[in-house]
Every structure is written in structure tokens, then in C-alpha cells.
Enzyme design. Structure first.
Site, PDB file in Angstrom:
ATOM      1  NE  ARG A 169      -8.824 -23.804   4.163  1.00 25.97           N
ATOM      2  CZ  ARG A 169      -9.599 -24.667   4.818  1.00 25.97           C
ATOM      3  NH1 ARG A 169      -9.568 -24.704   6.126  1.00 25.97           N
ATOM      4  NH2 ARG A 169     -10.405 -25.466   4.163  1.00 25.97           N
ATOM      5  CB  CYS A 199      -6.173 -17.764  -2.311  1.00 32.20           C
ATOM      6  SG  CYS A 199      -7.409 -16.994  -3.349  1.00 32.20           S
ATOM      7  CE  LYS A 221      -6.468 -13.246   1.300  1.00 36.93           C
ATOM      8  NZ  LYS A 221      -7.616 -13.177   0.460  1.00 36.93           N
ATOM      9  CB  THR A 229      -0.943   0.001   1.225  1.00 41.74           C
ATOM     10  OG1 THR A 229      -1.581  -1.279   1.296  1.00 41.74           O
ATOM     11  CG2 THR A 229      -1.994   1.083   1.126  1.00 41.74           C
ATOM     12  CG  HIS A 241      -6.802 -33.813  22.196  1.00 41.58           C
ATOM     13  ND1 HIS A 241      -6.888 -32.456  22.428  1.00 41.58           N
ATOM     14  CD2 HIS A 241      -5.980 -34.313  23.144  1.00 41.58           C
ATOM     15  CE1 HIS A 241      -6.145 -32.155  23.470  1.00 41.58           C
ATOM     16  NE2 HIS A 241      -5.577 -33.255  23.924  1.00 41.58           N
TER      17      HIS A 241
HETATM   18  N1  SAJ Z   1      -7.520 -28.429   0.940  1.00 40.33           N
HETATM   19  C1  SAJ Z   1      -6.967 -29.625   1.395  1.00 40.33           C
HETATM   20  N2  SAJ Z   1      -7.297 -30.067   2.641  1.00 40.33           N
HETATM   21  C2  SAJ Z   1      -8.152 -29.370   3.447  1.00 40.33           C
HETATM   22  C3  SAJ Z   1      -8.694 -28.145   2.997  1.00 40.33           C
HETATM   23  C4  SAJ Z   1      -8.356 -27.697   1.723  1.00 40.33           C
HETATM   24  O1  SAJ Z   1      -6.196 -30.306   0.683  1.00 40.33           O
HETATM   25  O2  SAJ Z   1      -8.410 -29.841   4.556  1.00 40.33           O
HETATM   26  C5  SAJ Z   1      -7.163 -27.932  -0.411  1.00 40.33           C
HETATM   27  C6  SAJ Z   1      -8.372 -27.827  -1.344  1.00 40.33           C
HETATM   28  O3  SAJ Z   1      -8.646 -29.069  -1.938  1.00 40.33           O
HETATM   29  C7  SAJ Z   1      -7.872 -26.794  -2.334  1.00 40.33           C
HETATM   30  C8  SAJ Z   1      -7.013 -25.865  -1.481  1.00 40.33           C
HETATM   31  O4  SAJ Z   1      -6.708 -26.596  -0.305  1.00 40.33           O
HETATM   32  O5  SAJ Z   1      -7.054 -27.399  -3.333  1.00 40.33           O
HETATM   33  C9  SAJ Z   1      -7.627 -24.525  -1.115  1.00 40.33           C
HETATM   34  O6  SAJ Z   1      -9.000 -24.662  -0.830  1.00 40.33           O
HETATM   35  P1  SAJ Z   1      -9.746 -23.880   0.370  1.00 40.33           P
HETATM   36  O7  SAJ Z   1     -11.170 -24.283   0.359  1.00 40.33           O
HETATM   37  O8  SAJ Z   1      -9.007 -24.113   1.634  1.00 40.33           O
HETATM   38  O9  SAJ Z   1      -9.549 -22.329   0.053  1.00 40.33           O
HETATM   39  P2  SAJ Z   1      -9.798 -21.332  -1.227  1.00 40.33           P
HETATM   40  O10 SAJ Z   1      -8.498 -21.221  -1.953  1.00 40.33           O
HETATM   41  O11 SAJ Z   1     -11.011 -21.662  -2.016  1.00 40.33           O
HETATM   42  O12 SAJ Z   1     -10.131 -19.930  -0.445  1.00 40.33           O
HETATM   43  C10 SAJ Z   1      -9.201 -19.409   0.516  1.00 40.33           C
HETATM   44  C11 SAJ Z   1      -9.969 -19.060   1.815  1.00 40.33           C
HETATM   45  N3  SAJ Z   1      -9.011 -18.794   2.888  1.00 40.33           N
HETATM   46  C12 SAJ Z   1      -9.058 -19.439   4.089  1.00 40.33           C
HETATM   47  O13 SAJ Z   1      -9.886 -20.291   4.340  1.00 40.33           O
HETATM   48  C13 SAJ Z   1      -8.038 -19.022   5.117  1.00 40.33           C
HETATM   49  C14 SAJ Z   1     -10.861 -17.839   1.579  1.00 40.33           C
HETATM   50  O14 SAJ Z   1     -11.468 -17.424   2.803  1.00 40.33           O
HETATM   51  C15 SAJ Z   1     -10.028 -16.667   1.016  1.00 40.33           C
HETATM   52  O15 SAJ Z   1     -10.843 -15.528   0.752  1.00 40.33           O
HETATM   53  C16 SAJ Z   1      -9.436 -17.140  -0.301  1.00 40.33           C
HETATM   54  O16 SAJ Z   1      -8.551 -18.255  -0.028  1.00 40.33           O
HETATM   55  C17 SAJ Z   1      -8.655 -15.955  -0.906  1.00 40.33           C
HETATM   56  O17 SAJ Z   1      -9.236 -15.256  -1.778  1.00 40.33           O
HETATM   57  O18 SAJ Z   1      -7.551 -15.684  -0.446  1.00 40.33           O
END
Ligand code: SAJ
Length: 420
Positions: free
Chosen positions: A213, A260, A206, A127, A244
């Protein structure tokens, strides 16, 4: 301080357009800006250039009421929201080129008391960098009262129009006044809590959310490899451990996709290459998982060949980056299918993706690949590779029993006794 009556939203992609539409829905006059003729024409016609539930209705209403229009040139406005892509370059350093272009595009329109918000996911300091690009174009504005803010979006594709309203929102200001001003703008549509901070903390927040995750998925992916070596069912293990009260392990898969979670952690690694050690390791573990899956298929193919003397047919189920969507961007499933097609050039690779009508570009022209229905693929295959746990595949486990099954999502665990 100028009252915000008009907002220019620069970048009408999957964040910019919903934000533009929801501002207009709440009575703000919005001028959308995009480099794509197709996007500008679609919006001006009251339609949408991509699929997101309910977005089309919002855009149609806003255009009809005269509160939303689009153009390729940046117009004068009281506030600007920059929502352009921030990809990474070779070596994973962030490419701020689109942000810089947006800043140069809006600089000539400024009179001195506007609010300029960066929404694009950005590395710490972006920014401030955007402000410097504007001041370089308009040095006299350094003495003016421009406000800058970073307000990252956190909406989940598929739920954007809901989460824009309900999610809490972080607003980082270049000054307290800038943060307060941005908060007032977001309050026109956001019912979640709006939390104020500085721009660098907001940028980092962010990145940290998506890295959190990624790190947790990497933990699950690492466990799946360890468990395969140890002869332990990783899905059962995770289910048990999650009983747990303070443990919540995520699910392993064939790798992490989308635009993302597989990208944002690199911005932290690039900013702190010596210290971001877990974050880098997580990226490497998740990026390494597709090759591990391919190695499993190779091992199964070797066995089939030994037993039957013929080249096995491989069925790859699912191409999307996560279940029940048609989004193939940065999809590990698609990359695995493409690699399999190349590495098994003598074998037939039957690809199944119920959410697409034709083979994606990456698989087109590969002579040994065909897009077929799930039943046909499973029936014909010697090796069944489940890559995406689409609901449509839930009942196929029984049919696949007796074949070599590699279930990367644990969807058929009970039926097929598959490996992760
Ligand atoms: N995945 C796994 N195991 C899991 C969860 C997800 O292998 O237990 C994989 C999914 O299959 C996929 C990838 O991770 O390939 C990402 O999927 P996702 O559903 O976790 O997330 P996105 O990329 O659709 O969206 C994320 C979200 N961020 C978080 O949950 C912290 C969303 O809130 C954000 O707005 C978005 O990124 C973004 O725009 O940054």
C-alpha cells in the site's frame, strides 16, 4: 498436548483488547495483561480505555460473564498472545524491547506444553527471537513441547470488531503442530480462511501488505508532484488511467500517516538494506510529501504578499491522519500545521479539525495558531490548505473559490481548480 482453556493476552491496546474480548465472547477464559493501571482498571470495570465501535459492549459482556479480567502481572495460562507495540528506534531499526519484556514476563509461568503467539507486527525472525528470550530465562524448556506462532492482525481501525471475524488470517507456526494449534484457537472466532505457513513468512506477509500500500501511495504522490510541474490535474489523470482494466492507482495526499503503513516498510528496509530499494524509495517519497506541501504554501504566501503587501492568513483544514476519524497519530496533516505555525510565525494559522475539542499538544502554546470552525477559517483566510478530506469539508470548496487553494486530497477539484 494441553487443551487451550485459558488465554493470557499481553498488551491490551487496539489489537490486544479486541482480541481478548472476542475470545471471551466465544467462551474462552481470558486474562488480560497491561502495564497501564488505567487500562487494567478500565477493563476490570467492564469499560474501554479507547474508542473503537462495539468494543465497549464486547468488553462489558465478557467481564460480566466472568470470562475477561485484567492485571499487571502475567498469570499462568494454556496459551499466550503477545500484542505489544513494535516501534522503531533512531535509524528505523525495529525496537523489540516490548516483545522481550512480555517474553520475560511469561517465561516463569510456563510448564512446557503451552502455545505462545506473537501478534505484534514484527520484522522477520522476531518470533524465533521471542522463543530465544524465553529459553534464555528457562533453558530446561528447550526439551519441552512449547509451541510458537506468529499470527499478524490485519484489521482496519474503526472496523476492528467486524474484521477480526471476517478477515482471512495468516498463521505461521514454529512447527506444523504449532500452526495447527494456533489455527484451532483462532477458529473460535474467525470466520475467514486461516492460512498456515512458517513464522518468518507470516511476519513478512504482514509487512509486505502494508508496504504494498505504501509503494502504491508513493506512486500516486510522485505523480502529483510531476503533474504539478507539468500543469496536469493529477486527479483527472488518475481517474482516466483507472478506467484501464488492469490499472488501479491510489490517491495522492499530504503524506502517509498512522502507526502502520508509515512504519512497517522500514522493518523490511532494515532487514534488507541493500535490496529493499523500491520499498525504501516509497517511504522517502511519502515522508517527503509534507515538505512539498509546505513549499506550495510558501509560494502562495509569497504571491499574496506581493499582491496585497500584507502577511497572509493561512487556514489548515484537517489534522487527522485520514478522513472521518479523530486519530492524530503520525498524522502528516498535524505535522504540516505545526511546521506552518513555526515557519509563518508572523502570520495567523487557523486550524480546523471537527473531530477534536481542543488544540492537540503539538500545536498548543503556538501564539499564532487558533482552532476554529471551518466556515470561519475559510472566510478569514488568504490561503486555504485542505489536508484531510473529511466529509464535513466537502461543501466548502465553493466558499474557498477566489482564495489561494491548495487541495492536497483533490476533494474540491471540480469547484476550485486546486493543485495537488
Ligand atoms: N492514504 C493515501 N492515499 C490512499 C490511501 C491511503 O494517502 O489512496 C493515506 C491515508 O490518508 C493515511 C495512510 O495512507 O494517512 C494510511 O491509511 P490506510 O487507510 O491506508 O491504512 P491504516 O494505516 O488505517 O491501516 C492499514 C491497513 N493495511 C492495509 O490496507 C494493507 C490495515 O488493514 C492494517 O491492519 C493496518 O494498516 C495495520 O494495523 O497494520
Amino acid at each position: 498436548m494441553k487443551k487451550i482453556e485459558t488465554v493470557a493476552v499481553i498488551g491490551l491496546g487496539y489489537i490486544g483488547l479486541p482480541t481478548a474480548a472476542i475470545l471471551a465472547e466465544n467462551g474462552v477464559k481470558v486474562l488480560g495483561v497491561d502495564v497501564s493501571d488505567r487500562t487494567v482498571d478500565a477493563v476490570n470495570a467492564g469499560t474501554v480505555p479507547f474508542v473503537e465501535p462495539d468494543l465497549a459492549d464486547f468488553v462489558a459482556r465478557a467481564v460480566e460473564k466472568g470470562l475477561l479480567s485484567a492485571s499487571k502481572e502475567t498469570p499462568a495460562a494454556d496459551a499466550y498472545i503477545v500484542a505489544v507495540p513494535t516501534p522503531f528506534k533512531d535509524g528505523h531499526s525495529p525496537d523489540l524491547g516490548y516483545i522481550e519484556a512480555a517474553a520475560r514476563g511469561l517465561a516463569p509461568q510456563l510448564t512446557g506444553d503451552e502455545l505462545v503467539i506473537l501478534e505484534s507486527t514484527s520484522p522477520p525472525g522476531a518470533t524465533e527471537h521471542m522463543a530465544e528470550v524465553i529459553y534464555a530465562a528457562r533453558p530446561e524448556l528447550r526439551e519441552a513441547e512449547l509451541d510458537f506462532a506468529h499470527c499478524p492482525e490485519r484489521v482496519l481501525p474503526g472496523r476492528v470488531m467486524v474484521e477480526l471475524v471476517t478477515n482471512d488470517r495468516i498463521v505461521g507456526g514454529s512447527t506444523r503442530r504449532a500452526a495447527q494449534r494456533a489455527k484451532e484457537l483462532y477458529e473460535t472466532f474467525c470466520e475467514g480462511e486461516i492460512l498456515l505457513t512458517d513464522t518468518r513468512t507470516a511476519e513478512m506477509a504482514k509487512l509486505v501488505e502494508n508496504s504494498f500500500r505504501d509503494v502504491n501511495i508513493a506512486f500516486a504522490n510522485e505523480l502529483s508532484v510531476i503533474c504539478a510541474e507539468q500543469g496536469i490535474d493529477v486527479w483527472e489523470l488518475i481517474e482516466l488511467a483507472n478506467h484501464h482494466p488492469r490499472v488501479n492507482i491510489l490517491q495522492p495526499g499530504p503524506g502517509v500517516g498512522g502507526h502502520c503503513i508509515a512504519v512497517d516498510p522500514w522493518f523490511i528496509v532494515d532487514a534488507a538494506p541493500q535490496t529493499a530499494r523500491i520499498i525504501r524509495a516509497a517511504r522517502e517519497i511519502n515522508d517527503g510529501k509534507p515538505q512539498w506541501v509546505i513549499d506550495q504554501v510558501k509560494a502562495a504566501a509569497f504571491d499574496v504578499q506581493q499582491e496585497t503587501g500584507r502577511t497572509p492568513v493561512v487556514a489548515a483544514l484537517g489534522l487527522a491522519f485520514k478522513p472521518n476519524i479523530d486519530d492524530l497519530r503520525e498524522s502528516p496533516a498535524l505535522n504540516i500545521a505545526a511546521d506552518l505555525a513555526d515557519q509563518f510565525s508572523g502570520s495567523e494559522v487557523l486550524v480546523v479539525e471537527p473531530n477534536v475539542e481542543e488544540l492537540p499538544a503539538k500545536l498548543q502554546g503556538k501564539a499564532n495558531v487558533r482552532l476554529v470552525g471551518a466556515d470561519e477559517a475559510v472566510e478569514a483566510a488568504d490561503i486555504v490548505l485542505l489536508l484531510v478530506d473529511h466529509d464535513a469539508f466537502a461543501d466548502l470548496g465553493e466558499k474557498a473559490a477566489g482564495k489561494r487553494v491548495i487541495d492536497t486530497r483533490g476533494q474540491w477539484r471540480a469547484e476550485a481548480g486546486a493543485s495537488a
